[in-house]
Design a protein around this motif. Structure first.
Motif, PDB file in Angstrom:
ATOM      1  N   TRP A 287      20.953  22.139  17.276  1.00 42.16           N
ATOM      2  CA  TRP A 287      22.263  22.252  17.922  1.00 42.16           C
ATOM      3  C   TRP A 287      22.483  23.608  18.576  1.00 42.16           C
ATOM      4  N   GLU A 288      22.279  24.681  17.840  1.00 39.14           N
ATOM      5  CA  GLU A 288      22.526  26.030  18.367  1.00 39.14           C
ATOM      6  C   GLU A 288      21.508  26.408  19.443  1.00 39.14           C
ATOM      7  N   LYS A 289      20.233  26.274  19.127  1.00 38.90           N
ATOM      8  CA  LYS A 289      19.156  26.695  20.027  1.00 38.90           C
ATOM      9  C   LYS A 289      19.160  25.891  21.333  1.00 38.90           C
ATOM     10  N   ASP A 290      19.281  24.570  21.227  1.00 40.87           N
ATOM     11  CA  ASP A 290      19.185  23.744  22.433  1.00 40.87           C
ATOM     12  C   ASP A 290      20.445  23.811  23.288  1.00 40.87           C
ATOM     13  N   ASN A 291      21.605  24.007  22.685  1.00 40.46           N
ATOM     14  CA  ASN A 291      22.812  24.219  23.489  1.00 40.46           C
ATOM     15  C   ASN A 291      22.762  25.572  24.195  1.00 40.46           C
ATOM     16  N   ALA A 292      22.196  26.579  23.539  1.00 43.00           N
ATOM     17  CA  ALA A 292      22.032  27.891  24.186  1.00 43.00           C
ATOM     18  C   ALA A 292      21.061  27.772  25.363  1.00 43.00           C
ATOM     19  N   ARG A 293      20.016  26.986  25.190  1.00 39.63           N
ATOM     20  CA  ARG A 293      19.056  26.756  26.276  1.00 39.63           C
ATOM     21  C   ARG A 293      19.722  26.014  27.433  1.00 39.63           C
ATOM     22  N   LEU A 294      20.544  25.011  27.107  1.00 31.69           N
ATOM     23  CA  LEU A 294      21.276  24.260  28.135  1.00 31.69           C
ATOM     24  C   LEU A 294      22.186  25.186  28.938  1.00 31.69           C
ATOM     25  N   ALA A 295      22.854  26.095  28.262  1.00 32.91           N
ATOM     26  CA  ALA A 295      23.794  27.008  28.923  1.00 32.91           C
ATOM     27  C   ALA A 295      23.114  27.884  29.976  1.00 32.91           C
ATOM     28  N   MET A 296      21.814  28.088  29.857  1.00 29.78           N
ATOM     29  CA  MET A 296      21.084  28.960  30.786  1.00 29.78           C
ATOM     30  C   MET A 296      20.515  28.208  31.981  1.00 29.78           C
ATOM     31  N   LEU A 297      20.634  26.903  32.011  1.00 33.61           N
ATOM     32  CA  LEU A 297      20.031  26.114  33.092  1.00 33.61           C
ATOM     33  C   LEU A 297      20.865  26.198  34.373  1.00 33.61           C
ATOM     34  N   PRO A 298      20.225  25.922  35.524  1.00 33.70           N
ATOM     35  CA  PRO A 298      20.914  26.036  36.818  1.00 33.70           C
ATOM     36  C   PRO A 298      22.214  25.235  36.882  1.00 33.70           C
TER      37      PRO A 298
END
Length: 121
Positions: free
Chosen positions: A74-85
């Motif tokens: 939840w934390e790691k993948d949402n943080a990764r999503l937030a950085m996408l274009p």
């Protein structure tokens, strides 16, 4: 006749809630925005391991269901999503309807819910 048991695909389910601004015009715009979600946003959601996402509305209350791959964090993948274009641009855009800060991450706006009942358990 025997009924075969169907194995379920391994996945996780997250359910969240959020309140919209109590303004019928803004609510209509929010719904319209979600009828035409930008392709980059949909691609980003899928790329981090979210298999399906649905949002339901009752008046000003939203309910979101996210089905994810089994190893979704939840934390790691949402943080990764937030950085996408375009993700930050999308979050800032929908924040006006959600009544939250434009720079607030999705994980601060949406609140995870606890499952209290499951028919098959």
């Amino acid at each position: 006749m025997e009924v075969a048991e169907v194995a379920k695909d391994p996945m996780k389910r997250y359910c969240q809630t959020l309140n919209l601004v109590d303004d019928p015009e803004l609510i209509e715009k929010y719904c319209e925005a979600h009828a035409h979600v930008w392709p980059e946003i949909q691609e980003g959601i899928r790329s981090v391991g979210i298999l399906d996402m649905q949002i339901y509305r009752l008046d000003t209350k939203l309910f979101m269901i996210c089905d994810t791959v089994d190893d979704f964090d939840w934390e790691k993948d949402n943080a990764r999503l937030a950085m996408l274009p375009r993700q930050a641009e999308w979050e800032a855009y929908v924040a006006q309807f959600q009544g939250s800060r434009p720079d607030a991450p999705s994980t601060e706006k949406w609140h995870l819910m606890d499952k209290i009942f499951e028919l098959d358990k």
